[in-house]
Design a protein around this motif. Structure first.
Motif, mmCIF file in Angstrom:
data_model
loop_
_atom_site.group_PDB
_atom_site.id
_atom_site.type_symbol
_atom_site.label_atom_id
_atom_site.label_comp_id
_atom_site.label_asym_id
_atom_site.label_seq_id
_atom_site.Cartn_x
_atom_site.Cartn_y
_atom_site.Cartn_z
ATOM 1 N N TYR A 149 -2.193 3.004 4.207
ATOM 2 C CA TYR A 149 -0.950 3.270 3.793
ATOM 3 C C TYR A 149 0.092 2.439 4.573
ATOM 4 N N CYS A 150 1.088 2.124 3.910
ATOM 5 C CA CYS A 150 2.253 1.499 4.443
ATOM 6 C C CYS A 150 3.122 2.768 4.688
ATOM 7 N N VAL A 151 3.852 2.613 5.876
ATOM 8 C CA VAL A 151 4.505 3.393 6.172
ATOM 9 C C VAL A 151 5.999 2.957 6.885
ATOM 10 N N ALA A 152 6.916 3.798 6.741
ATOM 11 C CA ALA A 152 8.201 3.391 7.451
ATOM 12 C C ALA A 152 8.994 4.861 8.065
ATOM 13 N N PRO A 153 8.702 5.126 9.292
ATOM 14 C CA PRO A 153 9.406 6.378 9.866
ATOM 15 C C PRO A 153 10.681 5.920 10.092
ATOM 16 N N THR A 154 11.565 6.659 10.230
ATOM 17 C CA THR A 154 13.133 6.517 10.261
ATOM 18 C C THR A 154 13.491 6.857 11.674
ATOM 19 N N LEU A 155 12.406 7.624 12.451
ATOM 20 C CA LEU A 155 12.605 8.007 13.577
ATOM 21 C C LEU A 155 11.295 7.773 14.522
ATOM 22 N N GLY A 156 11.509 7.167 15.461
ATOM 23 C CA GLY A 156 10.395 6.817 16.376
ATOM 24 C C GLY A 156 9.395 5.632 15.764
ATOM 25 N N VAL A 157 8.088 5.600 16.426
ATOM 26 C CA VAL A 157 7.380 4.396 15.888
ATOM 27 C C VAL A 157 6.148 5.182 15.231
ATOM 28 N N ARG A 158 6.013 6.241 14.901
ATOM 29 C CA ARG A 158 4.908 6.767 14.324
ATOM 30 C C ARG A 158 5.491 7.811 13.354
ATOM 31 N N ILE A 159 4.648 8.144 12.497
ATOM 32 C CA ILE A 159 4.965 9.318 11.444
ATOM 33 C C ILE A 159 5.108 10.610 12.134
ATOM 34 N N GLY A 160 5.991 11.587 11.610
ATOM 35 C CA GLY A 160 6.022 12.957 12.272
ATOM 36 C C GLY A 160 6.874 12.990 13.358
ATOM 37 N N GLN A 161 7.912 12.131 13.637
ATOM 38 C CA GLN A 161 8.779 12.298 14.812
ATOM 39 C C GLN A 161 10.256 13.184 14.523
ATOM 40 N N GLY A 162 10.202 13.585 13.143
ATOM 41 C CA GLY A 162 11.124 14.612 13.131
ATOM 42 C C GLY A 162 12.337 13.654 11.962
ATOM 43 N N GLY A 163 12.215 12.328 11.783
ATOM 44 C CA GLY A 163 13.059 11.781 10.665
ATOM 45 C C GLY A 163 12.126 11.663 9.339
ATOM 46 N N ILE A 164 12.882 11.119 8.466
ATOM 47 C CA ILE A 164 12.289 10.908 6.916
ATOM 48 C C ILE A 164 11.096 9.838 7.129
ATOM 49 N N ASP A 165 10.135 10.052 6.698
ATOM 50 C CA ASP A 165 8.790 9.278 6.757
ATOM 51 C C ASP A 165 8.706 8.815 5.409
ATOM 52 N N TYR A 166 8.643 7.489 5.117
ATOM 53 C CA TYR A 166 8.355 6.845 3.772
ATOM 54 C C TYR A 166 6.887 6.499 3.740
ATOM 55 N N TRP A 167 6.202 6.825 2.762
ATOM 56 C CA TRP A 167 4.773 5.984 2.288
ATOM 57 C C TRP A 167 4.636 5.242 1.206
ATOM 58 N N GLY A 168 3.894 4.238 1.359
ATOM 59 C CA GLY A 168 3.382 3.794 -0.167
ATOM 60 C C GLY A 168 2.224 4.534 -0.520
ATOM 61 N N LYS A 169 1.864 3.910 -1.654
ATOM 62 C CA LYS A 169 0.662 4.699 -2.442
ATOM 63 C C LYS A 169 -0.787 4.463 -1.828
ATOM 64 N N GLY A 170 -0.751 3.291 -1.036
ATOM 65 C CA GLY A 170 -2.035 3.004 -0.478
ATOM 66 C C GLY A 170 -2.743 1.879 -1.484
ATOM 67 N N THR A 171 -3.504 1.255 -0.385
ATOM 68 C CA THR A 171 -4.480 0.303 -1.114
ATOM 69 C C THR A 171 -6.033 0.215 -0.562
ATOM 70 N N LEU A 172 -6.945 0.217 -1.354
ATOM 71 C CA LEU A 172 -8.158 0.553 -0.839
ATOM 72 C C LEU A 172 -8.993 -0.644 -0.187
ATOM 73 N N VAL A 173 -9.423 -0.333 0.928
ATOM 74 C CA VAL A 173 -10.245 -1.489 1.843
ATOM 75 C C VAL A 173 -11.559 -0.990 1.958
ATOM 76 N N THR A 174 -12.570 -1.611 1.297
ATOM 77 C CA THR A 174 -14.138 -1.379 1.317
ATOM 78 C C THR A 174 -14.763 -2.568 2.289
ATOM 79 N N VAL A 175 -15.426 -2.125 3.329
ATOM 80 C CA VAL A 175 -16.167 -3.161 4.032
ATOM 81 C C VAL A 175 -17.669 -2.647 3.940
ATOM 82 N N SER A 176 -18.455 -3.451 3.200
ATOM 83 C CA SER A 176 -19.948 -2.991 2.920
ATOM 84 C C SER A 176 -20.613 -4.634 2.470
ATOM 85 N N SER A 177 -21.914 -4.458 2.797
ATOM 86 C CA SER A 177 -22.745 -5.582 2.456
ATOM 87 C C SER A 177 -23.515 -5.276 1.239
#
Length: 122
Positions: A94-122
């Motif tokens: 997931y792409c994120v954009a926190p408006t406070l601090g450098v991680r999610i959940g620091q008290g500001g508005i946190d924006y999220w993308g919808k996500g992209t799947l990565v599969t690592v398999s042989s």
């Protein structure tokens, strides 16, 4: 309002590389930091990496040396270069954009993308 759109996910063999991209659009005058989290089904979302507008970077300790985050401010885009991928890197990223601090959940508005799947398999 901020929209984050990820791209670049897919399937790759162990040891391979993949680059994710995320472009921000909308009214993002509050956005400075952008980055990535990931989630394995059934588990919590985990911090991967973030980068500030000034280029300071922060990584999950376990991913340092394999993952590299960068950004193009002119394109409002953040990238995640992933090398030496392992099956345990399989997750929705997931792409994120926190408006406070450098991680999610620091008290500001946190924006999220919808996500992209990565599969690592042989």
């Amino acid at each position: 309002q901020v929209q984050l759109v990820e791209s670049g996910g897919g399937s790759v063999q162990p040891g391979g590389s993949l680059t994710l991209s995320c472009t921000a659009s909308g009214t993002f005058f509050r956005i400075n930091t952008m980055g990535w989290y990931r989630q394995v089904p059934g588990k919590e979302r985990d911090f991967v990496a973030t980068i500030t507008g000034g280029g300071s970077t922060y990584y999950a300790d376990s991913l340092k040396g394999r993952f590299t985050i960068s950004r193009d401010n002119a394109r409002n885009t953040v990238y995640l270069q992933m090398n030496s991928l392992k099956p345990e890197d399989t997750a929705v990223y997931y792409c994120v954009a926190p408006t406070l601090g450098v991680r999610i959940g620091q008290g500001g508005i946190d924006y999220w993308g919808k996500g992209t799947l990565v599969t690592v398999s042989s």
